[in-house]
Design an enzyme around this catalytic site. Structure first.
Site: not given
Length: 283
Positions: A86, A91, A123, A185
């Site tokens: 961002h 965006e 957000h 991950c």
């Protein structure tokens, strides 16, 4: 005197036989402040390309003894890469398989982080009101404005995403149309959606959370039982190479596939993704 924290998983009273991580494991693997740094993008992107986040919409993961692990997307693994992207001018939109709200592992939220928490609040509505992934997939074409697909980590990525034809279609579109794919991950478990059909990630190398580490976490009460399957084993069966066998915060780039090994890699992955995407779209 040293106070000993419990290694017993903590009860999640919102569901029968469900558990959060133990006090001990949270003391070892979570922090009220993140390691966010290096957010320096003096010439951010100014165009229309954006990120599609494929988030988790289910909280409860069954373990081998029938107990449920109360999970979702890991906040650090989700928010730090997005913070960098961002700041670099990109965006993002959020989609889930069902179109229902994103589930977060709130027990890992960096509640005292003065940069990450305001970013999350700004957000939050995107995560609470995501798009339905099938609707996004139906509109994808060579001119779509998504520059990247981002699949955050957290054990919630093991639920639904590996079997989703919509996830498979989104990934196939991204690779074939020269877009970035970003994950870390447990997020790469989503790549398993490609295993029963066209698999453009065959032969790619990634970093991911090691199966060996997942097999150890029940000992400290991070999970209330062992997983019933291990995503690393399955990724290898479909032709992917996992280059790490430990957790060091390592990140890796293979063409436009950008990955990290754990929440400790979230900040570095955010930097890598921002730099690579700026080079591709703002050069």
């Amino acid at each position: 005197m040293t106070v000993q924290t419990s290694k017993n998983p903590q009860v999640d009273i919102a569901e029968d036989n469900a558990f959060f991580p133990s006090e001990y494991s949270l003391s070892q693997y979570t922090s009220p402040v993140s390691d966010l740094d290096g957010v320096d993008y003096p010439k951010p992107y100014r165009g229309k390309h954006k990120i599609l986040v494929i988030a988790a919409d289910e909280r409860y993961l069954p373990t081998d003894n029938g107990k449920l692990f109360s999970t979702g997307n890991h906040p650090i693994e989700t928010l730090l890469p997005l913070y960098h992207l961002h700041a670099a001018g990109f965006e993002f939109e959020v989609a889930t398989i069902s179109g229902l709200m994103t589930k977060f592992e709130y027990w890992a939220m960096p509640q005292k982080d003065e940069k990450v928490m305001p970013f999350f609040e700004q957000h939050k509505s995107l995560f609470r009101n995501p798009k339905k992934l099938a609707d996004v997939v139906a509109s994808l074409n060579a001119d779509s404005e998504y520059a990247a697909i981002f699949v955050p980590g957290g054990h919630g990525a093991l639920i639904g995403l590996p079997e989703s034809q919509d996830v498979a279609a989104a990934l196939q579109w991204a690779i074939k149309n020269d877009r970035f794919v970003i994950s870390l991950c447990h997020g790469p478990a989503a790549f398993l959606a490609l295993r029963h059909g066209d698999n453009p990630l065959n032969g790619y190398s990634i970093c991911a959370f090691p199966d060996a580490a997942d097999k150890q976490t029940p000992e400290i009460g991070y999970m209330p039982g062992h997983l019933t399957w291990y995503f690393g084993e399955e990724l290898k069966k479909m032709g992917m190479n996992i280059i790490n066998d430990d957790i060091t915060g390592r990140v890796h780039k293979d063409r436009k596939l950008l990955t990290g090994d754990s929440p400790f890699a979230a900040n570095a992955l955010g930097k890598l993704a921002a730099q690579e995407m700026l080079a591709a779209y703002a050069g």
